[in-house]
Each structure stands twice: as structure tokens, then as C-alpha cells.
Motif scaffolding. Structure first.
Motif, PDB file in Angstrom:
ATOM      1  N   ILE A  32      13.229   7.443   6.301  1.00 53.05           N
ATOM      2  CA  ILE A  32      11.903   6.958   5.939  1.00 53.05           C
ATOM      3  C   ILE A  32      11.293   6.306   7.177  1.00 53.05           C
ATOM      4  O   ILE A  32      11.876   5.372   7.737  1.00 53.05           O
ATOM      5  CB  ILE A  32      11.957   5.911   4.813  1.00 53.05           C
ATOM      6  CG1 ILE A  32      12.697   6.462   3.601  1.00 53.05           C
ATOM      7  CG2 ILE A  32      10.552   5.480   4.421  1.00 53.05           C
ATOM      8  CD1 ILE A  32      12.964   5.403   2.556  1.00 53.05           C
ATOM      9  N   ASP A  33      10.163   6.776   7.615  1.00 50.55           N
ATOM     10  CA  ASP A  33       9.426   6.151   8.717  1.00 50.55           C
ATOM     11  C   ASP A  33       8.203   5.475   8.130  1.00 50.55           C
ATOM     12  O   ASP A  33       7.156   6.099   7.915  1.00 50.55           O
ATOM     13  CB  ASP A  33       9.027   7.186   9.767  1.00 50.55           C
ATOM     14  CG  ASP A  33      10.201   7.594  10.637  1.00 50.55           C
ATOM     15  OD1 ASP A  33      10.874   6.698  11.171  1.00 50.55           O
ATOM     16  OD2 ASP A  33      10.453   8.810  10.760  1.00 50.55           O
ATOM     17  N   ALA A  34       8.356   4.176   7.869  1.00 47.96           N
ATOM     18  CA  ALA A  34       7.234   3.429   7.304  1.00 47.96           C
ATOM     19  C   ALA A  34       6.151   3.246   8.362  1.00 47.96           C
ATOM     20  O   ALA A  34       6.463   3.023   9.535  1.00 47.96           O
ATOM     21  CB  ALA A  34       7.705   2.072   6.796  1.00 47.96           C
ATOM     22  N   PRO A  35       4.900   3.334   7.993  1.00 43.09           N
ATOM     23  CA  PRO A  35       3.823   3.131   8.986  1.00 43.09           C
ATOM     24  C   PRO A  35       3.828   1.691   9.481  1.00 43.09           C
ATOM     25  O   PRO A  35       4.138   0.759   8.728  1.00 43.09           O
ATOM     26  CB  PRO A  35       2.553   3.446   8.185  1.00 43.09           C
ATOM     27  CG  PRO A  35       2.921   3.226   6.765  1.00 43.09           C
ATOM     28  CD  PRO A  35       4.371   3.590   6.640  1.00 43.09           C
ATOM     29  N   PRO A  36       3.518   1.478  10.769  1.00 41.68           N
ATOM     30  CA  PRO A  36       3.465   0.100  11.292  1.00 41.68           C
ATOM     31  C   PRO A  36       2.450  -0.737  10.515  1.00 41.68           C
ATOM     32  O   PRO A  36       1.337  -0.293  10.227  1.00 41.68           O
ATOM     33  CB  PRO A  36       3.036   0.293  12.755  1.00 41.68           C
ATOM     34  CG  PRO A  36       3.391   1.719  13.082  1.00 41.68           C
ATOM     35  CD  PRO A  36       3.221   2.483  11.807  1.00 41.68           C
TER      36      PRO A  36
END
Length: 333
Positions: free
Chosen positions: A68-72
Motif C-alpha cells: 500500500i502506497d498511501a499518498p503523502p
């Protein structure tokens, strides 16, 4: 001919039915078989399986860890400082049936889990300082003052606060997922921070403040250097004066000793052989004035010519038993 055509058509239909009835589950997959939207079976072991042709559908999910790459996002810490934190996580689908009925797709799962991660992270960040979020704390001395390096920067020692922060976030996300009814069918494995920094809109002001601090440190260091240079120059000048004074004192003492020894030797030589001493003084006088371009008018009876006219007589002449020490006859009688 007609029978051959019918046989060919039957073979093609049989192949189509077989291909629609068989499916393979790979080692990295788990499969959910549905019929008109209802789950018929779940297969998590690799192998060859059968299903009803044309009416059953096969949905594949990955058995491996998914990222999972959560948005900054921007977060406020305990001191109301804005931090931009970029996180990522790992999760696994442990119940394909529940996953299909709730989240349906992996992309949808990533989006929802990223929201849960950011929500839990926001709550944990709000209770911590910037140093605790970064994973370092200012080193303090025994009096409680910050320890600085040679450039005036505060020393930062690594701590486990960041690890503890992420452990609390994972626990919060897992507890949140456990309360879901029906379950999402996923398991949160890990959460990590990729980057924690100031947002771009405040980075310029921070850099200006850092530059101002560096200039202040440089001015202080230059002032300390100039003061140290003046102190060392003064100490060096003082040492030079002391050394020169000692050297002058030693030189005066040595000259005095030398002159005393010369006078002693001269007196001793005079006492040992006055006639020879008078002869040597006359030779020195010859050497002194015969090499000069100076006209000296002397009487032929001057004592200086005594050794030139009659060396034997001149060497034996004394005055009242004393050697002639003024061969030029210039001293006043």
C-alpha cells in the motif's frame, strides 16, 4: 462428409466445455468461484480444479504480501508543527470470500486501507513531538542543556520513538479492522514511514532560518578565532620579548666575560715578554696605517720607525723598564 463436419463441431464444443470447466490455481494465487455473484467455493491450494462451464466465474487474488502506497499527507504534531509524512504498508488477503464480499478488488482495498493508516497515523502523530516522529532526540548534558558540536549544532541521538510510533499505528489499524463487520478479509502486516519532512510552502522559511543560524554560528566562530589569534599573538610577542631580553642578557654577560678574558690574556702576555709585545703592537700599527690612503706626517725619530731603522734596538727599547705600547708616539706625555 456430413459426419466429419458434425464430428468436428462436437470436438470443438467439447474442447470449449472442457476449457470452461477446468482452471488452474497457481502457488501465488487464491481463487474464488462465483455463480451469478454468489460464492460457490474458495481454493487456496495450487492445482487443477473443475467448475460449472459458462455459469461459474473465477476470481484470482494474490496470496503474497501486497503493498500500500498511501499518498503523502500533512500532519500536525504535538507542538502544532506541520509535517508531511509519506508512508507505505504491507497487507495480506487471509479470507478471499470476505474480501470479495466487502472490498472486492485489490485497488479498492489499497485505497480504503490507506485511509485507515493515515487516520491512525494522524492520531498518533498528534501526541508526539517532531523529534519523536523522526526517531531522534536532542542530547542533553548533566545540567539539562543541549549538547552542541563544534559548529554549534545540537547533537541528536537516535531513539526507538519512531519504531514505537509505527507499532502503535499498526496496532490501531489492526484493531480498527477487527471491528469491521463483516470482516474485510485482510491482515495488516507492516507499516513504514518513507519520508517525514516539512511541506514545501514552509520549507523556504525553514531554510532561511537555517541559513540565519549558520551565519550566526559563523560570526561567533570568526569572533572566537580572532580572539584566540590575538591571545596567541600577544603570548608570542611576550615570549619573543622574554627570549630577546634573555639573549641580550646572555650576550652582555658573554661579551663581558670575553673582554675580561681578553684583558687578562693581554696583561698576562705583556707581563711574560714586554719586548715581544711591543714588537707585535708595532706590527699591528704598520698594518693599520700603511694600507690606508691617508697621509701621515711623522718625524723620522718617531717611535714607530724604530723597528724599521734598527729592529734590534727598537725591540730592546723600553721606557723605565716598560715596553713601548704607543709606537706612533701619539700619546701625551
Amino acid at each position: 462428409m456430413r459426419n466429419l463436419v458434425i464430428a468436428g463441431v462436437l470436438v470443438i464444443l467439447a474442447l470449449i466445455v472442457i476449457t470452461q470447466s477446468l482452471f488452474i490455481v497457481q502457488e501465488t494465487e487464491q481463487v474464488v468461484v462465483t455463480r451469478f455473484g454468489d460464492v460457490q467455493s474458495v481454493h487456496t491450494s495450487p492445482g487443477l480444479y473443475f467448475k460449472a462451464p459458462f455459469v461459474d466465474s473465477v476470481i484470482n487474488y494474490d496470496r503474497r504480501l501486497l503493498r500500500i502506497d498511501a499518498p503523502p499527507s500533512q500532519f500536525l504534531d504535538r507542538d502544532i508543527n506541520i509535517l508531511e509524512i509519506d508512508v507505505y504498508g504491507r497487507f495480506r488477503i487471509n479470507d478471499p470470500r470476505a474480501f470479495l464480499q466487502t472490498l472486492t478488488t485489490e485497488e479498492n482495498a489499497r485505497s480504503i486501507l490507506a485511509q485507515r493508516i493515515n487516520s491512525s497515523l494522524r492520531a498518533e502523530v498528534a501526541e508526539r513531538s517532531r523529534e519523536e516522529i523522526i526517531g531522534g532526540d536532542v542530547e542533553l548534558d548533566e545540567s539539562g542543556e543541549p549538547v552542541t558540536d563544534d559548529e554549534g549544532n545540537s547533537r541528536v541521538q537516535p531513539t526507538n520513538s519512531r519504531t514505537e510510533l509505527l507499532e502503535d499505528v499498526i496496532a490501531a489499524v489492526q484493531a480498527n479492522l477487527a471491528q469491521e463487520d463483516p470482516s474485510f478479509g485482510v491482515e495488516m502486516i507492516d507499516i513504514r514511514v518513507k519520508r517525514a519532512d516539512f511541506p514545501q510552502e514552509v520549507a523556504g522559511r525553514i531554510f532561511e532560518r537555517m541559513r540565519s543560524d549558520r551565519e550566526k554560528i559563523s560570526r561567533r566562530l570568526r569572533a572566537e578565532g580572532e580572539e584566540e589569534a590575538r591571545t596567541r599573538r600577544a603570548a608570542a610577542d611576550r615570549d619573543v620579548e622574554v627570549i630577546l631580553a634573555g639573549a641580550d642578557r646572555d650576550a652582555s654577560r658573554l661579551r663581558g666575560d670575553g673582554e675580561a678574558q681578553a684583558i687578562s690574556i693581554l696583561a698576562e702576555s705583556l707581563n711574560q715578554d714586554p719586548e715581544f709585545f711591543s714588537f707585535r703592537r708595532s706590527l699591528d700599527a704598520y698594518k693599520a696605517f700603511l694600507n690606508q690612503r691617508t697621509t701621515v706626517i711623522l718625524s723620522s725619530d718617531a717611535p714607530i720607525f724604530r723597528f724599521l731603522q734598527s729592529p734590534g734596538e727598537g725591540s730592546s727599547e723600553t721606557t723605565n723598564g716598560q715596553a713601548v705600547t704607543d709606537p706612533l708616539g701619539l700619546q701625551q706625555k
